[in-house]
Design a protein around this motif. Structure first.
Motif, PDB file in Angstrom:
ATOM      1  N   GLY A 172       0.877  -1.170   0.000  1.00  0.00           N
ATOM      2  CA  GLY A 172       0.000   0.000   0.000  1.00  0.00           C
ATOM      3  C   GLY A 172       0.914   1.220   0.000  1.00  0.00           C
ATOM      4  N   GLU A 191      -3.474   0.871  -3.185  1.00  0.00           N
ATOM      5  CA  GLU A 191      -3.048  -0.495  -2.913  1.00  0.00           C
ATOM      6  C   GLU A 191      -2.297  -1.072  -4.111  1.00  0.00           C
ATOM      7  N   GLN A 230      -9.411  -5.434   1.396  1.00  0.00           N
ATOM      8  CA  GLN A 230      -8.119  -4.801   1.674  1.00  0.00           C
ATOM      9  C   GLN A 230      -8.250  -3.741   2.763  1.00  0.00           C
ATOM     10  N   THR A 232      -6.128  -1.375   3.191  1.00  0.00           N
ATOM     11  CA  THR A 232      -5.751  -0.087   2.581  1.00  0.00           C
ATOM     12  C   THR A 232      -6.978   0.614   2.004  1.00  0.00           C
ATOM     13  N   ASP A 233      -7.872  -0.152   1.355  1.00  0.00           N
ATOM     14  CA  ASP A 233      -9.075   0.465   0.778  1.00  0.00           C
ATOM     15  C   ASP A 233      -9.924   1.105   1.874  1.00  0.00           C
ATOM     16  N   ARG A 236      -8.291   4.229   3.260  1.00  0.00           N
ATOM     17  CA  ARG A 236      -8.428   5.276   2.250  1.00  0.00           C
ATOM     18  C   ARG A 236      -9.799   5.951   2.368  1.00  0.00           C
TER      19      ARG A 236
END
Ligand code: UTP
Length: 297
Positions: A172, A191, A230, A232-233, A236
């Motif tokens: 990421g 990502e 994920q 990271t998603d 975000r």
């Protein structure tokens, strides 16, 4: 702000990169010399003041509960045999009674999903996350630095390292808005971007401090890269409501989820330990001269 005491350790992955070893032994229990990689994460968390450990495990990985729990028979035997020093080592790798809980992730649907599985155990408070296969060799607990950063700026925090441009597709990656000392403020996260699409080379590694708002973001996050949910998603999605900072670690990180990483960590830890440094130096100088002989496999 109350100090953070809870940590989630997602350990439900399949560990396919270490087959056949991980057919029976959880990846997180593979050793660096004589210590399971999981123990390094527990020690780092304990040094940072973590007292509640929430493991997200999978069926078949119950050896993890055995490893971190008490073993009175072993302790009795070691003490009776006059091996008090070994008993002390075993005791130090044990989580005190009532401080470890185990939650099952039914299917390996990714890191984000594993963390979401811990939502009721965490409750409505900020918490730490440690991915044990990222092992950090450093003078002090890397997680402690993240907790200090969280106290200073709040929001979501991740440990970061600078990676080579060609490696951005493994991590990421932060879109960097500003930097101060070891802190990096992100305006966005991507990502696993291809090198030509990566907004920077500042990459997230397996230590986080997360606000509880991450759980609703995870609930709303659909499967992304690799058909997994994920983290990271979800982080975000939270950037508009909670700042996101990276903290550059003060040490070396080894990706012990890969063969190369575990091998390198074994060499580095052996060189850093008094009882093994001499042997490793001898091995390195001997095999350095004979690198081409006797290959196995
Ligand atoms: P990895 O991305 O290294 O995946 O997980 P993995 O499945 O363990 O290993 P390979 O790719 O098959 O070799 C990073 C961390 O997240 C946990 C893993 O146990 C590891 O600690 N994880 C991953 C989960 O708990 N659940 C998942 O669904 C995926």
């Amino acid at each position: 702000m109350r100090p953070i005491r809870k940590a989630v350790l997602p350990v439900a992955g399949l560990g396919t990169r270490f087959l056949p070893a991980t057919k029976a032994v959880p990846k997180e229990l593979l050793p660096i010399i004589d210590t399971p990689i999981l123990s390094y994460a527990i020690e780092e968390a304990t040094q940072a003041g973590i007292t509640e450990f929430i493991f997200v495990i999978a069926r078949g990985k119950e050896g993890i509960a055995k490893q971190v729990g008490h073993n009175p028979d072993l302790m009795r035997t070691l003490n009776a045999d006059g091996k008090g020093d070994l008993a002390a080592v075993v005791e130090a790798s044990t989580i005190p009674e009532g401080r470890a809980s185990f939650i099952y992730q039914d299917k390996p649907m990714g890191l984000g999903h594993a963390i979401w599985c811990a939502r009721h155990a965490v409750g409505d408070e900020p918490f730490a996350v440690l991915l044990p296969d990222d092992v950090i060799l450093s003078p002090q607990s890397a997680l402690a630095d993240l907790l200090a950063a969280h106290e200073a700026v709040g929001g979501n925090i991740a440990a970061v390292i600078d990676v080579a441009k060609q490696d951005t597709s493994k991590y990421g990656i932060l879109a960097v808005e500003g930097e101060e000392g070891r802190m990096v403020r992100a305006s966005d996260l991507v990502e696993k971007p291809a090198p030509e699409k990566a907004p920077s080379n500042v990459a997230i590694i397996g230590r986080y401090v997360l606000e509880p708002g991450i759980f609703s973001a995870l609930s709303d996050t659909k499967a992304g890269s690799g058909d997994e949910i994920q983290l990271t998603d979800a982080m975000r999605r939270r950037i508009a409501d909670a700042p996101f900072h990276g903290v550059r670690i003060d040490g070396t990180r080894f990706d012990c989820g890969t063969k190369n990483g575990l091998l390198e960590a074994t060499v580095a830890f052996a060189l850093a330990r008094e009882d093994t440094a001499g042997t490793m130096q001898r091995i390195l100088s001997s095999y350095g001269q004979h690198s081409a002989w006797s290959r196995v496999g």
